[in-house]
Design an enzyme around this catalytic site. Structure first.
Site, PDB file in Angstrom:
ATOM      1  N   TYR A 143      10.815   9.393   1.406  1.00  0.00           N
ATOM      2  CA  TYR A 143      10.752   8.388   0.339  1.00  0.00           C
ATOM      3  C   TYR A 143      11.627   8.227  -1.043  1.00  0.00           C
ATOM      4  CZ  TYR A 143       8.065   5.489   3.754  1.00  0.00           C
ATOM      5  OH  TYR A 143       7.322   5.222   4.650  1.00  0.00           O
TER       6      TYR A 143
ATOM      7  N   ALA B 201       2.804  -0.912   4.402  1.00  0.00           N
ATOM      8  CA  ALA B 201       2.923  -0.779   6.150  1.00  0.00           C
ATOM      9  C   ALA B 201       2.005  -2.859   6.835  1.00  0.00           C
ATOM     10  CB  ALA B 201       1.536   0.103   6.210  1.00  0.00           C
TER      11      ALA B 201
ATOM     12  N   ASN C 297       7.634  -5.645  -0.704  1.00  0.00           N
ATOM     13  CA  ASN C 297       7.681  -4.807  -0.131  1.00  0.00           C
ATOM     14  C   ASN C 297       6.601  -4.622   0.461  1.00  0.00           C
ATOM     15  OD1 ASN C 297       7.667  -2.470   1.517  1.00  0.00           O
ATOM     16  ND2 ASN C 297       9.240  -1.354   0.001  1.00  0.00           N
TER      17      ASN C 297
ATOM     18  N   ASP D 161       0.944 -15.818   6.193  1.00  0.00           N
ATOM     19  CA  ASP D 161       0.161 -16.449   6.028  1.00  0.00           C
ATOM     20  C   ASP D 161       0.237 -17.305   5.170  1.00  0.00           C
ATOM     21  OD1 ASP D 161      -0.053 -16.808   9.390  1.00  0.00           O
ATOM     22  OD2 ASP D 161      -2.214 -16.790   8.622  1.00  0.00           O
TER      23      ASP D 161
ATOM     24  N   HIS E 283       3.507  -4.677   9.524  1.00  0.00           N
ATOM     25  CA  HIS E 283       3.889  -4.382  10.801  1.00  0.00           C
ATOM     26  C   HIS E 283       2.319  -4.774  11.681  1.00  0.00           C
ATOM     27  CE1 HIS E 283       7.132  -2.097   9.686  1.00  0.00           C
ATOM     28  NE2 HIS E 283       6.589  -1.368   8.532  1.00  0.00           N
TER      29      HIS E 283
ATOM     30  N   ARG F 268      13.351   3.254  13.113  1.00  0.00           N
ATOM     31  CA  ARG F 268      13.011   4.691  12.407  1.00  0.00           C
ATOM     32  C   ARG F 268      11.632   4.314  14.207  1.00  0.00           C
ATOM     33  NH1 ARG F 268       9.452   4.458   6.824  1.00  0.00           N
ATOM     34  NH2 ARG F 268       8.776   6.707   8.067  1.00  0.00           N
TER      35      ARG F 268
ATOM     36  N   GLU G  45      12.552 -10.597   1.996  1.00  0.00           N
ATOM     37  CA  GLU G  45      11.307  -8.957   2.125  1.00  0.00           C
ATOM     38  C   GLU G  45      12.150  -8.326   1.658  1.00  0.00           C
ATOM     39  OE1 GLU G  45      10.701  -8.924   6.231  1.00  0.00           O
ATOM     40  OE2 GLU G  45       9.618  -6.787   5.932  1.00  0.00           O
TER      41      GLU G  45
ATOM     42  N   PRO H 157       0.672  -1.606  -0.229  1.00  0.00           N
ATOM     43  CA  PRO H 157      -0.035  -0.324  -0.468  1.00  0.00           C
ATOM     44  C   PRO H 157       0.448   1.199  -0.293  1.00  0.00           C
ATOM     45  CG  PRO H 157      -0.270  -0.999   2.394  1.00  0.00           C
ATOM     46  CD  PRO H 157       0.278  -1.929   1.391  1.00  0.00           C
ATOM     47  N   ASN H 158       0.268   2.236  -0.585  1.00  0.00           N
ATOM     48  CA  ASN H 158       1.386   3.631  -0.610  1.00  0.00           C
ATOM     49  C   ASN H 158       1.905   4.457  -2.097  1.00  0.00           C
ATOM     50  OD1 ASN H 158      -1.206   5.027   0.711  1.00  0.00           O
ATOM     51  ND2 ASN H 158      -0.016   3.409   2.518  1.00  0.00           N
TER      52      ASN H 158
ATOM     53  N   HIS I 103      12.762  -3.338   2.264  1.00  0.00           N
ATOM     54  CA  HIS I 103      12.194  -2.095   2.337  1.00  0.00           C
ATOM     55  C   HIS I 103      13.773  -1.267   1.934  1.00  0.00           C
ATOM     56  CE1 HIS I 103       8.997  -3.303   4.707  1.00  0.00           C
ATOM     57  NE2 HIS I 103      10.224  -4.315   5.598  1.00  0.00           N
ATOM     58  N   LEU I 104      12.209   0.081   1.361  1.00  0.00           N
ATOM     59  CA  LEU I 104      13.436   1.593   1.219  1.00  0.00           C
ATOM     60  C   LEU I 104      14.147   2.268   1.799  1.00  0.00           C
ATOM     61  CD1 LEU I 104      10.034   2.885  -1.313  1.00  0.00           C
ATOM     62  CD2 LEU I 104      12.241   2.170  -1.970  1.00  0.00           C
ATOM     63  N   SER I 105      13.502   2.398   3.000  1.00  0.00           N
ATOM     64  CA  SER I 105      13.920   2.731   4.348  1.00  0.00           C
ATOM     65  C   SER I 105      14.426   2.079   5.396  1.00  0.00           C
ATOM     66  CB  SER I 105      12.764   4.203   5.139  1.00  0.00           C
ATOM     67  OG  SER I 105      11.906   2.841   5.289  1.00  0.00           O
TER      68      SER I 105
ATOM     69  N   ARG J 270       7.474   0.335  13.419  1.00  0.00           N
ATOM     70  CA  ARG J 270       8.107   0.073  11.715  1.00  0.00           C
ATOM     71  C   ARG J 270       8.738  -1.234  12.298  1.00  0.00           C
ATOM     72  NH1 ARG J 270       5.380   3.337   8.409  1.00  0.00           N
ATOM     73  NH2 ARG J 270       5.576   5.505   9.295  1.00  0.00           N
TER      74      ARG J 270
ATOM     75  N   ARG K 193       4.392  11.988  -3.811  1.00  0.00           N
ATOM     76  CA  ARG K 193       4.315  12.560  -2.113  1.00  0.00           C
ATOM     77  C   ARG K 193       5.332  12.337  -1.657  1.00  0.00           C
ATOM     78  NH1 ARG K 193       0.826  13.961  -5.132  1.00  0.00           N
ATOM     79  NH2 ARG K 193      -1.572  13.471  -4.674  1.00  0.00           N
TER      80      ARG K 193
HETATM   81  O1  CA2 Z   1      10.758   0.914   3.435  1.00  0.00           O
HETATM   82  C1  CA2 Z   1      10.214   0.651   2.957  1.00  0.00           C
HETATM   83  O2  CA2 Z   1       9.472   0.043   2.437  1.00  0.00           O
HETATM   84  C2  CA2 Z   1       8.673   1.138   4.200  1.00  0.00           C
HETATM   85  O3  CA2 Z   1       8.366  -0.696   3.585  1.00  0.00           O
HETATM   86  C3  CA2 Z   1       7.510   1.618   3.143  1.00  0.00           C
HETATM   87  C4  CA2 Z   1       5.929   1.928   3.762  1.00  0.00           C
HETATM   88  C5  CA2 Z   1       5.916   1.828   5.919  1.00  0.00           C
HETATM   89  O4  CA2 Z   1       5.099   1.812   6.161  1.00  0.00           O
HETATM   90  C6  CA2 Z   1       6.927   0.570   6.156  1.00  0.00           C
HETATM   91  O5  CA2 Z   1       7.351   0.900   7.550  1.00  0.00           O
HETATM   92  C7  CA2 Z   1       8.243   0.472   5.372  1.00  0.00           C
HETATM   93  C8  CA2 Z   1       5.550   2.879   3.536  1.00  0.00           C
HETATM   94  C9  CA2 Z   1       5.029   2.828   1.471  1.00  0.00           C
HETATM   95  C10 CA2 Z   1       4.332   4.588   1.913  1.00  0.00           C
HETATM   96  O6  CA2 Z   1       4.897   5.170   0.243  1.00  0.00           O
HETATM   97  C11 CA2 Z   1       4.623   6.484   0.184  1.00  0.00           C
HETATM   98  C12 CA2 Z   1       5.469   7.150  -0.827  1.00  0.00           C
HETATM   99  C13 CA2 Z   1       5.037   8.540  -1.101  1.00  0.00           C
HETATM  100  C14 CA2 Z   1       4.262   8.815  -0.419  1.00  0.00           C
HETATM  101  C15 CA2 Z   1       3.286   8.673   0.291  1.00  0.00           C
HETATM  102  C16 CA2 Z   1       4.158   7.295   1.463  1.00  0.00           C
END
Ligand code: CA2
Length: 165
Positions: free
Chosen positions: A31, A90, A87, A100, A93, A120, A111, A18-19, A113-115, A124, A26
């Site tokens: 990110y 959210a 990836n 499953d 978590h 964090r 798995e 998601p997102n 993750h960007l961050s 997270r 954004r």
């Molecule tokens: O670091 C990552 O890749 C995450 O999976 C990114 C998720 C976050 O909830 C995880 O804790 C770590 C969030 C992705 C949201 O991406 C956005 C990108 C641009 C604007 C808003 C959200």
């Protein structure tokens, strides 16, 4: 003496949670400016590079903001893909259901993750996915995905060497 000319072909499913469709549009401060399309193109370019190493790699990418759609994609990978790079966003978590699904299909999964989720917020720092993944790559921005693709391919190659020495 026989030389094995068998072509190695792997199909890898890349799942974005998601997102992640908002990437580059954004919150660039958190990110970055790379878009999801940039990441997918980078993975296709990486697959073409691996071709020069004698490996045929097919990369299929899918993004969804819906938990059930991601679960359906994981189920749909049975018999279609040899590895998954995910990836979960959210859902990392929160989602016992995605965990499953990954455990259920028993397809090797990395798995990403960007961050760096471990530096964090506390919420997270726990991943429901990590225990059913081969490993986790976190904190390298878009590069996490490229490393994830490399990691799954290296894992599959090693597994195939172990099965057919
Ligand atoms: O670091 C990552 O890749 C995450 O999976 C990114 C998720 C976050 O909830 C995880 O804790 C770590 C969030 C992705 C949201 O991406 C956005 C990108 C641009 C604007 C808003 C959200």
């Amino acid at each position: 003496m026989f030389t094995d000319h068998t072509l190695t072909v792997y199909s890898i499913l890349v799942l974005h949670g998601p997102n992640l469709n908002l990437l580059g549009q954004r919150e660039p401060g958190v990110y970055g400016l790379t878009t999801l399309n940039d990441i997918n193109q980078m993975l296709i370019a990486e697959a073409e590079k691996l071709q020069e190493e004698g490996l045929t790699l097919k990369v299929t990418a899918f993004q969804s903001n819906h938990e059930g759609a991601l679960i359906d994609a994981i189920h749909g990978a049975i018999g279609q893909h040899q590895g998954i790079v995910i990836n979960p966003g959210a859902y990392t978590h929160t989602s016992v259901a995605i965990r499953d699904a990954i455990a259920g299909v028993a397809i090797p999964t990395v798995e990403v993750h960007l961050s760096n989720i471990h530096r964090r917020e506390a919420f997270r720092q726990h991943s429901y996915i990590a225990p059913v993944a081969i490993g986790q790559i976190s904190g390298f921005g878009a590069e996490s995905y490229r490393l994830g693709l490399r990691a799954i391919v290296a894992y599959l190659q090693q597994q195939s060497l172990n099965t057919h020495p």
